[in-house]
Design a protein around this motif. Structure first.
Motif, PDB file in Angstrom:
ATOM      1  N   ALA A  42       0.805  -1.214   0.000  1.00 42.64           N
ATOM      2  CA  ALA A  42       0.000   0.000   0.000  1.00 42.64           C
ATOM      3  C   ALA A  42       0.840   1.266   0.000  1.00 42.64           C
ATOM      4  N   ASP A  43       2.127   1.151   0.258  1.00 42.96           N
ATOM      5  CA  ASP A  43       3.018   2.315   0.248  1.00 42.96           C
ATOM      6  C   ASP A  43       3.882   2.206  -1.004  1.00 42.96           C
ATOM      7  N   VAL A  44       3.632   3.077  -1.971  1.00 44.76           N
ATOM      8  CA  VAL A  44       4.204   2.924  -3.302  1.00 44.76           C
ATOM      9  C   VAL A  44       4.886   4.203  -3.754  1.00 44.76           C
ATOM     10  N   VAL A  45       6.054   4.049  -4.364  1.00 43.98           N
ATOM     11  CA  VAL A  45       6.719   5.140  -5.077  1.00 43.98           C
ATOM     12  C   VAL A  45       6.800   4.717  -6.537  1.00 43.98           C
ATOM     13  N   LEU A  46       6.266   5.549  -7.420  1.00 44.80           N
ATOM     14  CA  LEU A  46       6.362   5.290  -8.848  1.00 44.80           C
ATOM     15  C   LEU A  46       7.462   6.164  -9.426  1.00 44.80           C
ATOM     16  N   ASP A  47       8.496   5.520  -9.943  1.00 44.63           N
ATOM     17  CA  ASP A  47       9.588   6.234 -10.612  1.00 44.63           C
ATOM     18  C   ASP A  47       9.162   6.455 -12.052  1.00 44.63           C
ATOM     19  N   CYS A  48       8.824   7.687 -12.367  1.00 43.12           N
ATOM     20  CA  CYS A  48       8.287   8.038 -13.680  1.00 43.12           C
ATOM     21  C   CYS A  48       9.340   8.663 -14.591  1.00 43.12           C
ATOM     22  N   SER A  49      10.595   8.591 -14.198  1.00 45.59           N
ATOM     23  CA  SER A  49      11.652   9.248 -14.978  1.00 45.59           C
ATOM     24  C   SER A  49      11.807   8.642 -16.369  1.00 45.59           C
ATOM     25  N   GLY A  50      11.321   7.425 -16.581  1.00 49.53           N
ATOM     26  CA  GLY A  50      11.421   6.784 -17.887  1.00 49.53           C
ATOM     27  C   GLY A  50      10.191   6.955 -18.753  1.00 49.53           C
ATOM     28  N   ILE A  51       9.243   7.780 -18.304  1.00 48.12           N
ATOM     29  CA  ILE A  51       8.022   8.018 -19.070  1.00 48.12           C
ATOM     30  C   ILE A  51       8.151   9.343 -19.815  1.00 48.12           C
ATOM     31  N   ALA A  52       8.024   9.285 -21.142  1.00 48.86           N
ATOM     32  CA  ALA A  52       8.090  10.499 -21.951  1.00 48.86           C
ATOM     33  C   ALA A  52       6.702  10.971 -22.373  1.00 48.86           C
ATOM     34  N   TYR A  53       5.702  10.093 -22.223  1.00 50.57           N
ATOM     35  CA  TYR A  53       4.346  10.427 -22.679  1.00 50.57           C
ATOM     36  C   TYR A  53       3.335   9.713 -21.806  1.00 50.57           C
ATOM     37  N   ILE A  54       2.237  10.420 -21.482  1.00 52.82           N
ATOM     38  CA  ILE A  54       1.126   9.799 -20.761  1.00 52.82           C
ATOM     39  C   ILE A  54      -0.179  10.320 -21.349  1.00 52.82           C
ATOM     40  N   SER A  55      -1.104   9.406 -21.588  1.00 56.95           N
ATOM     41  CA  SER A  55      -2.404   9.777 -22.132  1.00 56.95           C
ATOM     42  C   SER A  55      -3.441   9.807 -21.013  1.00 56.95           C
ATOM     43  N   SER A  56      -4.670  10.152 -21.369  1.00 58.90           N
ATOM     44  CA  SER A  56      -5.742  10.149 -20.374  1.00 58.90           C
ATOM     45  C   SER A  56      -5.984   8.732 -19.846  1.00 58.90           C
ATOM     46  N   ALA A  57      -5.758   7.721 -20.678  1.00 59.31           N
ATOM     47  CA  ALA A  57      -5.892   6.335 -20.217  1.00 59.31           C
ATOM     48  C   ALA A  57      -4.854   6.037 -19.131  1.00 59.31           C
ATOM     49  N   GLY A  58      -3.646   6.569 -19.303  1.00 59.36           N
ATOM     50  CA  GLY A  58      -2.605   6.402 -18.294  1.00 59.36           C
ATOM     51  C   GLY A  58      -2.952   7.128 -17.004  1.00 59.36           C
ATOM     52  N   LEU A  59      -3.492   8.333 -17.124  1.00 59.91           N
ATOM     53  CA  LEU A  59      -3.898   9.087 -15.932  1.00 59.91           C
ATOM     54  C   LEU A  59      -4.961   8.318 -15.144  1.00 59.91           C
ATOM     55  N   ARG A  60      -5.857   7.666 -15.869  1.00 60.03           N
ATOM     56  CA  ARG A  60      -6.909   6.885 -15.213  1.00 60.03           C
ATOM     57  C   ARG A  60      -6.302   5.766 -14.364  1.00 60.03           C
ATOM     58  N   ILE A  61      -5.244   5.124 -14.858  1.00 60.90           N
ATOM     59  CA  ILE A  61      -4.594   4.048 -14.106  1.00 60.90           C
ATOM     60  C   ILE A  61      -3.922   4.605 -12.853  1.00 60.90           C
ATOM     61  N   PHE A  62      -3.272   5.750 -12.975  1.00 64.16           N
ATOM     62  CA  PHE A  62      -2.660   6.381 -11.803  1.00 64.16           C
ATOM     63  C   PHE A  62      -3.737   6.676 -10.764  1.00 64.16           C
ATOM     64  N   LEU A  63      -4.888   7.180 -11.201  1.00 67.14           N
ATOM     65  CA  LEU A  63      -5.973   7.491 -10.280  1.00 67.14           C
ATOM     66  C   LEU A  63      -6.519   6.223  -9.629  1.00 67.14           C
ATOM     67  N   MET A  64      -6.689   5.154 -10.403  1.00 71.65           N
ATOM     68  CA  MET A  64      -7.154   3.882  -9.841  1.00 71.65           C
ATOM     69  C   MET A  64      -6.177   3.368  -8.789  1.00 71.65           C
ATOM     70  N   ALA A  65      -4.889   3.455  -9.087  1.00 71.11           N
ATOM     71  CA  ALA A  65      -3.877   2.983  -8.139  1.00 71.11           C
ATOM     72  C   ALA A  65      -3.899   3.824  -6.862  1.00 71.11           C
ATOM     73  N   ALA A  66      -4.093   5.126  -6.997  1.00 71.58           N
ATOM     74  CA  ALA A  66      -4.158   5.995  -5.816  1.00 71.58           C
ATOM     75  C   ALA A  66      -5.357   5.635  -4.944  1.00 71.58           C
ATOM     76  N   LYS A  67      -6.494   5.391  -5.564  1.00 69.41           N
ATOM     77  CA  LYS A  67      -7.688   5.006  -4.806  1.00 69.41           C
ATOM     78  C   LYS A  67      -7.479   3.663  -4.113  1.00 69.41           C
ATOM     79  N   LYS A  68      -6.834   2.735  -4.821  1.00 66.22           N
ATOM     80  CA  LYS A  68      -6.591   1.406  -4.252  1.00 66.22           C
ATOM     81  C   LYS A  68      -5.671   1.498  -3.032  1.00 66.22           C
ATOM     82  N   THR A  69      -4.577   2.260  -3.147  1.00 66.06           N
ATOM     83  CA  THR A  69      -3.665   2.376  -2.006  1.00 66.06           C
ATOM     84  C   THR A  69      -4.336   3.099  -0.845  1.00 66.06           C
TER      85      THR A  69
END
Length: 110
Positions: A42-69
């Motif tokens: 439940a305690d998560v750090v996401l290293d996003c330094s390797g991400i050059a692009y994120i779409s709205s679908a990606g944002l939705r996954i980040f939001l789902m993960a935040a709600k889950k944690t």
């Protein structure tokens, strides 16, 4: 294509994301990240330094993960957002939803 690698740093799950978090990459992220969180990480750090692009679908996954944690009394911290990704988070208002740090070390220390 998106690659997710993870390791534990004490009680914290650190997941490194590399590639594009678009419609196809978000499916991979969802399956891997939610499985890791379901394993009581439940305690998560996401290293996003390797991400050059994120779409709205990606944002939705980040939001789902935040709600889950949050439902597990945990939290997600983000580190290393590249400028284009940081801009998307700012425009979408996600900077108010996530703790964002320049480095993994700073995220872990918080």
């Amino acid at each position: 294509m998106l690659e997710v690698t993870s390791y534990n740093k004490g009680p914290v799950l650190v997941a490194t994301l590399t590639g594009r978090v678009d419609s196809s990459g978000s499916k991979e992220l969802e399956s891997q990240l939610l499985i890791l969180i379901d394993a009581n990480q439940a305690d998560v750090v996401l290293d996003c330094s390797g991400i050059a692009y994120i779409s709205s679908a990606g944002l939705r996954i980040f939001l789902m993960a935040a709600k889950k944690t949050k439902s597990l009394n945990g939290r997600i911290r983000l580190s290393g957002l590249q400028e284009p990704v940081q801009d998307v988070f700012e425009i979408s208002g996600f900077t108010k939803l996530f703790e964002i740090f320049p480095t993994i070390e700073e995220a872990l220390a918080s």
